[in-house]
Scaffold this motif. Structure first.
Motif, mmCIF file in Angstrom:
data_model
loop_
_atom_site.group_PDB
_atom_site.id
_atom_site.type_symbol
_atom_site.label_atom_id
_atom_site.label_comp_id
_atom_site.label_asym_id
_atom_site.label_seq_id
_atom_site.Cartn_x
_atom_site.Cartn_y
_atom_site.Cartn_z
ATOM 1 N N GLU A 64 -22.384 -46.770 -2.171
ATOM 2 C CA GLU A 64 -21.285 -45.894 -1.753
ATOM 3 C C GLU A 64 -20.827 -46.253 -0.343
ATOM 4 O OE1 GLU A 64 -20.239 -41.119 -1.258
ATOM 5 O OE2 GLU A 64 -22.187 -41.761 -2.053
ATOM 6 N N ILE A 65 -21.766 -46.555 0.558
ATOM 7 C CA ILE A 65 -21.409 -46.947 1.915
ATOM 8 C C ILE A 65 -20.624 -48.255 1.903
ATOM 9 C CG2 ILE A 65 -22.331 -47.702 4.147
ATOM 10 C CD1 ILE A 65 -24.720 -45.816 3.617
ATOM 11 N N LEU A 66 -21.068 -49.206 1.084
ATOM 12 C CA LEU A 66 -20.420 -50.511 1.018
ATOM 13 C C LEU A 66 -19.032 -50.446 0.401
ATOM 14 C CD1 LEU A 66 -23.498 -52.645 -0.087
ATOM 15 C CD2 LEU A 66 -22.329 -52.770 2.119
ATOM 16 N N GLN A 115 -35.784 -57.987 -0.630
ATOM 17 C CA GLN A 115 -36.216 -56.722 -1.224
ATOM 18 C C GLN A 115 -36.295 -55.688 -0.104
ATOM 19 O OE1 GLN A 115 -36.866 -56.218 -4.555
ATOM 20 N NE2 GLN A 115 -36.215 -58.315 -4.981
ATOM 21 N N VAL A 116 -35.163 -55.045 0.195
ATOM 22 C CA VAL A 116 -35.091 -54.100 1.304
ATOM 23 C C VAL A 116 -35.498 -52.713 0.821
ATOM 24 C CG1 VAL A 116 -33.580 -53.056 3.028
ATOM 25 C CG2 VAL A 116 -33.250 -55.449 2.367
ATOM 26 N N PRO A 117 -36.433 -52.029 1.522
ATOM 27 C CA PRO A 117 -36.814 -50.666 1.125
ATOM 28 C C PRO A 117 -35.604 -49.735 1.113
ATOM 29 C CG PRO A 117 -38.314 -51.528 2.799
ATOM 30 C CD PRO A 117 -37.178 -52.500 2.702
ATOM 31 N N PRO A 118 -35.558 -48.798 0.188
ATOM 32 C CA PRO A 118 -34.390 -47.903 0.082
ATOM 33 C C PRO A 118 -34.045 -47.199 1.383
ATOM 34 C CG PRO A 118 -35.802 -47.649 -1.840
ATOM 35 C CD PRO A 118 -36.542 -48.532 -0.897
ATOM 36 N N LEU A 174 -29.891 -52.523 -4.712
ATOM 37 C CA LEU A 174 -29.245 -51.569 -3.826
ATOM 38 C C LEU A 174 -29.213 -50.178 -4.446
ATOM 39 C CD1 LEU A 174 -26.215 -53.655 -2.507
ATOM 40 C CD2 LEU A 174 -28.538 -53.483 -1.591
ATOM 41 N N THR A 175 -29.429 -49.169 -3.614
ATOM 42 C CA THR A 175 -29.406 -47.791 -4.083
ATOM 43 C C THR A 175 -27.962 -47.301 -4.227
ATOM 44 O OG1 THR A 175 -29.419 -46.863 -1.849
ATOM 45 C CG2 THR A 175 -31.566 -47.374 -2.842
#
Length: 423
Positions: free
Chosen positions: A92-94, A195-198, A86-87
């Protein structure tokens, strides 16, 4: 049996048996049909290392069971790092805290015992048995929506919405929110395991935040106005149960709603696919509905939704004659164990009243799936209604099922296109 590479030395790709290096369950023939490769593993390298995953592949039934029944030596905790990629923006959103709190699936005693005891009261046999008329009603209503069309994608129209509606009703959640819950579940599991793209992560993270808020509102409603549902049972549990509200939100979102429908939907799809691929199997059930429970179990053995589970060695330990050092990660190939000829005669054949040990699809030991009775009930009722309402169901020929395995544990198909004559 060969002991493979020296487990006490650092491993490299060159030091690993070739079969271990070959395995790739995310694409290619091992995704489409892994069972011939599993047979080679069991015969040639039953305990072998895969350097890409950094895990030992365990392929024989007895070795898998020995690991599952020894939680002191093989930990379920932190076997897979959730949300590892996770970026900073996504985190920060989470907000603070873990992406998802611990569940019975990925904890060890005593934490596992506490959480499982807390959740188990929602799955008491008497409560599950009472769900049958409702499950049958849902199945019939879904069939009503497409029976006149003569063709449908059974994943989209039946296999996925059925268990989702069942679990939402069991939790006392509004079924009208099904589309949103489906999206939120994909967001949650995607950020946890894939593996989710940023660039795609922020929207998914906002979905997870919405899911948490939705669960929080449901919990507060049941605190104020208890009803006859699982959420009320959990909220108004026995005094002294030390489950925090953030934990309860995670359990509701992940362990109950998300996990409570994803695996059942996938397994229902695979059961119907296996029955229709050999039409004589479907015909036997048309002639004798009493065979349906046997067919469900044999289909789960032949092609279970659980491809495998991960464990971590808590000490130097021997598995299948191979010494594994403390900290080794093991991928238990449940699908391979279910085809082990040491326990199942002609394991690739479909045998309705098969003798042999219980299949591994619902796991074994302290982590045996607590939702297994509900899943079995849903699978049985779904088949009964399909056989009753659309007895001449058949597969659309030449289709691509779209096998995929985004998670280590869950193997599924994206489509199951079926057709039938319409008067």
């Amino acid at each position: 049996m060969s002991s493979g590479p020296d487990a006490r030395k650092p491993l490299s790709a060159d030091a690993c048996p070739h079969l271990g290096r070959e395995y790739n369950h995310f694409e290619g023939p091992h995704l489409q049909n892994p069972y011939p490769f599993f047979q080679r593993l069991r015969e040639e390298a039953p305990v072998t290392f895969n350097p890409t995953m950094g895990m030992w592949l365990i392929s024989r039934y007895d070795d898998i069971v020995s690991v599952l029944e020894n939680p002191a030596s093989f930990s379920s905790a932190s076997s897979i790092e959730l949300g590892a990629n996770l970026t900073a923006e996504t985190r920060e959103i989470l907000g603070p805290g873990p992406l998802i709190h611990a569940s019975p699936l990925n904890t060890d005693p005593p934490g596992h015992t506490r959480l499982r005891r807390y959740l188990q009261k929602g799955f008491l046999p008497a409560r599950i048995a009472l769900q049958e008329p409702r499950i049958r009603h849902i199945a019939n209503t879904l069939i009503d929506g497409f029976i006149h069309e003569g063709r449908a994608d059974l994943v989209e129209r039946f296999a996925f919405p059925l268990p989702l509606q069942v679990i939402l009703g069991l939790m006392g959640a509004p079924v009208e929110d099904m589309a949103r819950v489906k999206r939120w579940t994909a967001d949650l599991f995607g950020l946890c395991f894939a593996q989710v793209p940023p660039e795609a992560q922020p929207a998914m993270a906002r979905g997870v935040v919405e899911f948490r808020a939705w669960c929080s509102r449901l919990i507060e409603e049941r605190r104020q106005r208890p009803q006859e549902d699982v959420t009320s049972d959990l909220v108004h549990g026995d005094e002294g149960e030390d489950v925090s509200t953030p934990e309860l939100i995670s359990l509701l979102a992940g362990s109950l709603i998300a996990a409570g429908h994803e695996s059942t939907a996938a397994q229902l799809t695979l059961v119907v696919k296996n029955l229709l691929e050999q039409p004589e199997r479907w015909q036997r059930l048309r002639e004798d509905r009493a065979l349906i429970p046997h067919a469900v179990e044999e289909c789960m053995r032949l092609e279970g939704v659980v491809g495998g589970l991960v464990r971590t060695a808590t000490r130097d330990v021997e598995v299948g004659g191979v010494l594994l050092p403390k900290g080794s990660k093991l991928l238990l190939l449940h699908g391979s164990g279910n085809h082990d000829a040491a326990h199942y005669r002609e394991p690739e054949c479909f045998e309705l009243k098969r003798e042999g040990p219980q299949h591994l699809t619902f796991n074994r030991g302290i982590h045996f799936c607590m939702g297994a009775p509900l899943a079995r009930l849903e699978l049985r009722v779904a088949l009964e209604q399909l056989l009753e309402r659309i007895p001449e169901l058949r597969l659309v020929p030449g289709q691509d099922y779209g096998y995929h395995q985004e998670l280590v544990t869950l193997r599924n198909v994206r489509h199951l296109r079926v057709e039938w004559p319409v008067p």
